[in-house]
Write a protein that holds these residues in place. Structure first.
Motif, short mmCIF file in Angstrom:
data_model
loop_
_atom_site.label_atom_id
_atom_site.label_comp_id
_atom_site.label_asym_id
_atom_site.label_seq_id
_atom_site.Cartn_x
_atom_site.Cartn_y
_atom_site.Cartn_z
N ASP A 1 58.16 31.87 38.58
CA ASP A 1 58.71 32.46 39.83
C ASP A 1 57.67 32.44 41.01
O ASP A 1 58.37 32.33 42.08
N VAL A 2 56.73 32.52 40.77
CA VAL A 2 55.69 32.64 41.71
C VAL A 2 55.09 31.14 42.13
O VAL A 2 54.99 30.79 43.30
N GLU B 1 59.79 30.05 49.05
CA GLU B 1 59.36 30.51 50.57
C GLU B 1 57.89 30.96 50.66
O GLU B 1 57.47 31.02 51.74
N LEU B 2 57.20 30.91 49.47
CA LEU B 2 55.62 31.40 49.42
C LEU B 2 55.01 30.15 49.92
O LEU B 2 55.19 28.97 49.25
N SER B 3 53.75 30.24 50.79
CA SER B 3 53.12 28.89 51.06
C SER B 3 51.91 29.09 50.16
O SER B 3 51.87 29.82 49.10
N SER B 4 51.28 27.74 50.06
CA SER B 4 50.33 27.60 48.93
C SER B 4 49.22 28.63 49.09
O SER B 4 48.61 29.07 48.19
N THR C 1 57.17 39.92 52.94
CA THR C 1 58.47 39.80 53.10
C THR C 1 59.05 39.43 51.75
O THR C 1 60.33 39.96 51.67
N CYS C 2 58.61 38.87 50.83
CA CYS C 2 59.18 38.65 49.42
C CYS C 2 59.10 39.67 48.48
O CYS C 2 59.23 39.34 47.47
N GLY C 3 58.41 40.79 48.85
CA GLY C 3 58.16 41.94 47.79
C GLY C 3 57.09 41.77 47.02
O GLY C 3 57.08 42.65 46.08
N TYR C 4 56.02 41.03 47.13
CA TYR C 4 55.05 40.92 46.37
C TYR C 4 53.83 41.85 46.86
O TYR C 4 52.77 42.42 46.08
N ARG D 1 67.58 38.75 47.54
CA ARG D 1 66.30 39.40 47.74
C ARG D 1 65.21 38.49 48.13
O ARG D 1 64.25 39.10 48.60
N HIS D 2 65.39 37.29 48.41
CA HIS D 2 64.49 36.10 48.96
C HIS D 2 64.87 36.49 50.43
O HIS D 2 63.78 36.11 51.33
N ASP D 3 65.93 37.13 50.88
CA ASP D 3 66.07 37.41 52.46
C ASP D 3 65.47 38.69 52.96
O ASP D 3 64.90 38.71 53.80
N HIS D 4 65.70 39.80 52.06
CA HIS D 4 64.94 41.00 52.47
C HIS D 4 64.79 41.78 50.91
O HIS D 4 65.82 41.69 50.24
N ARG D 5 63.69 42.35 50.84
CA ARG D 5 63.41 42.88 49.23
C ARG D 5 64.20 44.06 49.31
O ARG D 5 64.41 44.61 48.18
#
Length: 294
Positions: free
Chosen positions: A18-19, A24-27, A71-74, A167-171
């Motif tokens: 998932d990570v 949406e997460l950059s490198s 933004t992604c909740g991490y 969840r990917h748009d708003h946590r």
């Protein structure tokens, strides 16, 4: 593409798909997250910016990675003022997405709430896991993705997928599978009204309350029911073409409604003309026929 991989026997960090495959997460965000997950306890007191600097990240790249993780909740950040008036910052970085409520409970040392079990636990050792730690890989592969129930209509299944992706748009819009399925039917009504899946997602995520969403299920249910668009108007059949009337007189055309072959005036004229009267049979003919039959 060829691949050659040897699992390291020690000094490694488990990385969730998932990570690693997060769209949406950059490198930089992924590397920073995995780097912090593998740190010893003695290094966790340092701020996240110091760890980013050790990785060689510039200030702008770090700020972008930090923003994506939040933004992604991490990543969850709190600023608070101590008794002496000094401001402090607390940071919680997780390898799974957390709602603000779940993150606050972990920050305060409160055990996470566990969902009620429908079936009694099996006899044997219990496999306990706190929020913020990944489940076993075998469990993830077995439980994800969640298959739709048998007989579920296609638009309901599509609506459920849209709800789970919020969840990917708003946590704050994180939903469980059961919660998403409880809202799938009203969400499917939007699709039946001609709303596309992307437009449905925008309608559910636009204009969120400034103070955050307290209950994702309640908020989405209210928006689905009270902002349902009107059903599309039924399509009007295109008018039929002109045909030549088979009635008397000069050739003329008309537009039929059904399968009629005469125009309206010709049909009215034929209906108004008197019908020819049937001639009566004389008494002599009747008498002769009666005599013959005798």
């Amino acid at each position: 593409m060829l691949r050659h991989a040897i699992a390291p026997p020690r000094r490694f960090t488990k990385a969730s798909h998932d990570v690693v495959r997060h769209p949406e997460l950059s490198s930089d965000a992924k590397i920073l997250l995995l780097y912090v997950q593998g740190l010893p306890e003695s290094d966790l007191a340092r701020p996240l910016s110091e760890h980013a600097a050790k990785l060689g990240m510039k200030t702008r790249a770090y700020q972008r990675a930090k923003e994506l993780l939040e933004t992604c909740g991490y990543l969850h950040v709190w600023r608070w003022q101590g008794a002496g008036g000094l401001w402090s910052t607390d940071q919680l970085l997780s390898n799974v997405t957390l709602t603000r409520e779940e993150a606050s409970r972990l920050r305060n040392g409160v055990p996470p709430e566990e969902p009620p079990n429908e079936q009694p636990p099996a006899v044997g050792e219990r496999d306990e896991r706190i929020v913020g730690t990944p489940p076993k890989e075998e469990e993830r592969e077995k439980n994800l993705p969640h298959p739709p129930p048998e007989g579920q209509r296609p638009e309901v299944a599509q609506a459920e997928r849209v709800l789970l992706s919020l969840r990917h748009d708003h946590r704050d819009l994180l939903l469980g599978v059961r919660e998403a399925r409880s809202l799938a039917e009203p969400a499917a009504e939007w699709l039946r009204c001609g709303v596309s899946a992307s437009d449905l997602r925008r309608a559910l995520t636009a204009g969120l309350p400034a103070g955050g969403v307290r209950s994702a299920v309640g908020f989405l249910r209210h928006r689905l029911l009270h902002k349902l668009p009107a059903a599309p108007e039924p399509a009007v059949a295109a008018p039929r073409g002109l045909v030549i009337c088979e009635g008397p007189g000069d050739d003329h055309v008309f537009r039929p409604v059904g399968d009629e072959t005469h125009c309206g005036p010709c049909r009215l004229g034929a209906a108004s003309r008197p019908r020819p009267k049937a001639r009566g049979v004389s008494w002599r003919t009747l008498l002769q026929e009666g005599g013959t039959g005798a």
